[in-house]
Enzyme design. Structure first.
Site, PDB file in Angstrom:
ATOM      1  N   SER A 208      -8.894  -0.328   3.202  1.00  0.00           N
ATOM      2  CA  SER A 208      -8.681  -0.429   4.646  1.00  0.00           C
ATOM      3  C   SER A 208      -9.997  -0.748   5.358  1.00  0.00           C
ATOM      4  O   SER A 208     -10.593  -1.789   5.102  1.00  0.00           O
ATOM      5  CB  SER A 208      -8.035   0.844   5.181  1.00  0.00           C
ATOM      6  OG  SER A 208      -7.625   0.681   6.512  1.00  0.00           O
TER       7      SER A 208
ATOM      8  N   HIS B  89      -1.279   0.353  10.007  1.00  0.00           N
ATOM      9  CA  HIS B  89      -0.779  -0.597   9.005  1.00  0.00           C
ATOM     10  C   HIS B  89       0.744  -0.760   9.096  1.00  0.00           C
ATOM     11  O   HIS B  89       1.438  -0.814   8.080  1.00  0.00           O
ATOM     12  CB  HIS B  89      -1.186  -0.170   7.587  1.00  0.00           C
ATOM     13  CG  HIS B  89      -2.660   0.004   7.417  1.00  0.00           C
ATOM     14  ND1 HIS B  89      -3.539  -1.051   7.526  1.00  0.00           N
ATOM     15  CD2 HIS B  89      -3.401   1.101   7.166  1.00  0.00           C
ATOM     16  CE1 HIS B  89      -4.775  -0.598   7.338  1.00  0.00           C
ATOM     17  NE2 HIS B  89      -4.720   0.694   7.129  1.00  0.00           N
TER      18      HIS B  89
END
Length: 320
Positions: free
Chosen positions: A103, A210
């Protein structure tokens, strides 16, 4: 020195990858050992702090945890700690053989690969965190352990019949994180436990990261990414959204933008490393989270982290 095939401290033919942790790895006190022992690491903290006008050393060492965990603070803090570790490795003459970040850790990986200057990376993730924190659409995240991917996807589809729920993070073959509307996630939790999940836990996060629920800030973030001064990497970089190596700068920009709403394919990234012949991984940060997930995905991988007090001695090539 490139340690992709360094045999001075490890077995002949070892191939390395460097892994960079993401949000969730933050803790008060992180970076302390690097700051105490390395001039290069202290310079990284100074440069990053100046770039965003925040005393990152004080934030990392003293917190408080609530302030450090705030998305707009955690992201630049995590990147700074990882790049401080990187600076220590570079002081030893080591350079990354292949990199992948989880990430926001993808920014650390891009700095390591020479794609992005540190100051630009820290400013970008600070803005990323501010934008993510500004999302008004309510949502949450839930982690599930002990179910295989196909079962998780099926239960997610069932739970999301009238609300948003997606598999947002593929951490390992037995650990996934869902993101979306809290009602759908609560339904998923009940379904997963009934299906035999070992555990299913709602995460203490402010938003549905996300997932499509982050679309509100998509264009603002796209504009930020468009301004980044990117260069082609000096080593292979595996991207989160594709689990494939960078081919063009367009690929990098697309991945950084799509991360907001697309899943983090960490498990697939690790499998790709193994397919490239990687046998050892080093977690570059004050964490053991992503190296542990890597080992759960490919049990034959040998892992090392900066939490090991002997790490710098282990990586220093034997002279003579």
């Amino acid at each position: 020195m490139d340690i992709m095939n360094d045999t001075s401290r490890s077995g002949a033919g070892d191939r390395w990858a460097w892994l960079f942790p993401g949000q969730g790895s933050q803790k008060v006190g992180m970076g302390r050992r690097m700051l105490e022992r390395s001039v290069a690491a202290r310079r990284v903290f100074e440069e990053a702090s100046e770039a965003i006008g925040v005393d990152l050393a004080r934030l990392c060492l003293e917190g408080p945890l609530e302030t450090l965990t705030a998305t707009e603070n955690a992201q630049p803090a995590i990147v700074t700690v990882s790049v401080a570790c990187l600076a220590e490795l570079q002081d030893l003459g080591l350079s990354p053989p292949i990199v992948v970040g989880h990430s926001v850790g993808e920014f650390s990986a891009l700095v390591a690969a020479g794609c992005l200057p540190l100051a630009d990376a820290v400013r970008a993730v600070r803005k990323r965190g501010e934008l993510m924190a500004s999302v008004t659409t309510p949502g949450g995240m839930v982690a599930v352990m002990g179910l295989e991917a196909a079962r998780v996807e099926a239960l997610c589809h069932e739970a999301a019949r009238d609300a948003v729920a997606v598999v947002a993070i593929h951490n390992s073959p037995q650990q996934f994180v869902l993101s979306g509307d809290v009602r759908a996630l609560e339904r998923f939790k009940d379904l997963a436990l009934a299906a035999g999940a070992k555990d299913c836990v709602m995460l203490e996060v402010s938003h549905a990261f996300h997932s499509p629920l982050m679309a509100q800030i998509h264009e603002d973030w796209r504009a930020e990414v468009a301004r980044l001064r990117l260069r082609m990497p000096r080593c292979p970089v595996i991207l989160n959204t594709t689990a494939k190596s960078v081919e063009t700068l367009v690929c990098i920009r697309r991945s950084l933008v799509e991360q907001l709403t697309a899943p983090v394919l960490w498990m697939q990234c690790v499998k790709n490393l193994a397919s490239l012949g990687v046998t050892r991984v080093l977690e570059v940060g004050d964490s053991k989270v992503v190296s542990s997930l890597a080992r759960r995905t490919v049990p034959t991988l040998q892992t090392q982290t900066f939490l090991d007090p002997s790490i710098l001695n282990d990586l220093t090539p034997v002279k003579g």
